[in-house]
Motif scaffolding. Structure first.
Motif, PDB file in Angstrom:
ATOM      1  N   PRO A  50      10.890  -6.907  -1.298  1.00 55.29           N
ATOM      2  CA  PRO A  50      10.301  -6.455  -2.565  1.00 55.29           C
ATOM      3  C   PRO A  50      11.032  -7.069  -3.760  1.00 55.29           C
ATOM      4  N   ALA A  51      10.405  -6.987  -4.916  1.00 56.65           N
ATOM      5  CA  ALA A  51      11.000  -7.379  -6.198  1.00 56.65           C
ATOM      6  C   ALA A  51      11.514  -8.811  -6.211  1.00 56.65           C
ATOM      7  N   GLN A  52      10.654  -9.742  -5.891  1.00 58.57           N
ATOM      8  CA  GLN A  52      11.038 -11.145  -5.944  1.00 58.57           C
ATOM      9  C   GLN A  52      10.830 -11.671  -7.360  1.00 58.57           C
ATOM     10  N   THR A  63       3.316 -11.332  -4.277  1.00 58.19           N
ATOM     11  CA  THR A  63       3.325  -9.900  -3.969  1.00 58.19           C
ATOM     12  C   THR A  63       1.925  -9.305  -3.968  1.00 58.19           C
ATOM     13  N   GLN A  67      -0.022  -7.421  -0.843  1.00 59.70           N
ATOM     14  CA  GLN A  67      -0.543  -6.059  -0.943  1.00 59.70           C
ATOM     15  C   GLN A  67      -2.048  -6.008  -0.724  1.00 59.70           C
ATOM     16  N   GLU A  93      13.813  -1.968   4.491  1.00 59.90           N
ATOM     17  CA  GLU A  93      13.841  -2.459   3.122  1.00 59.90           C
ATOM     18  C   GLU A  93      12.679  -3.402   2.789  1.00 59.90           C
ATOM     19  N   LEU A  94      11.740  -3.555   3.705  1.00 60.37           N
ATOM     20  CA  LEU A  94      10.641  -4.493   3.490  1.00 60.37           C
ATOM     21  C   LEU A  94       9.479  -3.826   2.772  1.00 60.37           C
ATOM     22  N   SER A  95       8.661  -4.647   2.124  1.00 63.17           N
ATOM     23  CA  SER A  95       7.601  -4.123   1.261  1.00 63.17           C
ATOM     24  C   SER A  95       6.257  -3.948   1.960  1.00 63.17           C
ATOM     25  N   MET A  96       6.164  -4.223   3.233  1.00 65.52           N
ATOM     26  CA  MET A  96       4.873  -4.153   3.920  1.00 65.52           C
ATOM     27  C   MET A  96       4.778  -2.908   4.793  1.00 65.52           C
ATOM     28  N   GLU A  97       3.630  -2.268   4.733  1.00 61.77           N
ATOM     29  CA  GLU A  97       3.333  -1.117   5.587  1.00 61.77           C
ATOM     30  C   GLU A  97       1.917  -1.270   6.116  1.00 61.77           C
TER      31      GLU A  97
END
Length: 120
Positions: A50-52, A63, A67, A93-97
């Motif tokens: 996240p937050a690149q 991002t 999403q 800590e990853l941004s994918m679900e």
């Protein structure tokens, strides 16, 4: 019946256009209801952080594309446990679900499940 497709994304989000191209293929395939999945492997797992800060690198931020995958029906997302560990990344800590983290031997079985595989 449409053939299934696995897209293996191996490039970091800031190393050039490859990461964005892999996502574009996935979004296009999803728009046409093609059964597909994405596997993030090697530096490709860096896309999941996240937050690149893409602007600092004069790159486009991917991002929003990541999403949007679920909105286009791309819900089978996988990451290589070894690639994550080599880069000091934890699955939490990853941004994918939802993201399925696989061992090396599980990746071979995943690849065998798909009719076509594209590595970018």
């Amino acid at each position: 019946m449409p053939r299934s497709l696995l897209i293996i994304s191996r490039q970091s989000p800031w190393s050039g256009p490859s990461a964005r191209e892999a996502l574009d293929i996935a979004l296009a395939g999803g728009a046409f209801d093609l059964p597909l999945a994405m596997l993030f492997l090697d530096d490709g797992v860096l896309q999941l952080l996240p937050a690149q800060s893409a602007i600092q690198l004069q790159q486009k931020d991917i991002t929003a594309n990541l999403q949007a995958l679920s909105m286009f029906g791309v819900e089978d997302l996988f990451a290589c446990r070894t690639s994550l560990a080599e880069r000091g990344m934890l699955p939490d800590e990853l941004s994918m679900e939802p993201l399925h983290v696989l061992r090396d031997q599980e990746i071979a079985a995943l690849i065998d499940r798909y009719d076509q595989v594209i590595t970018i």
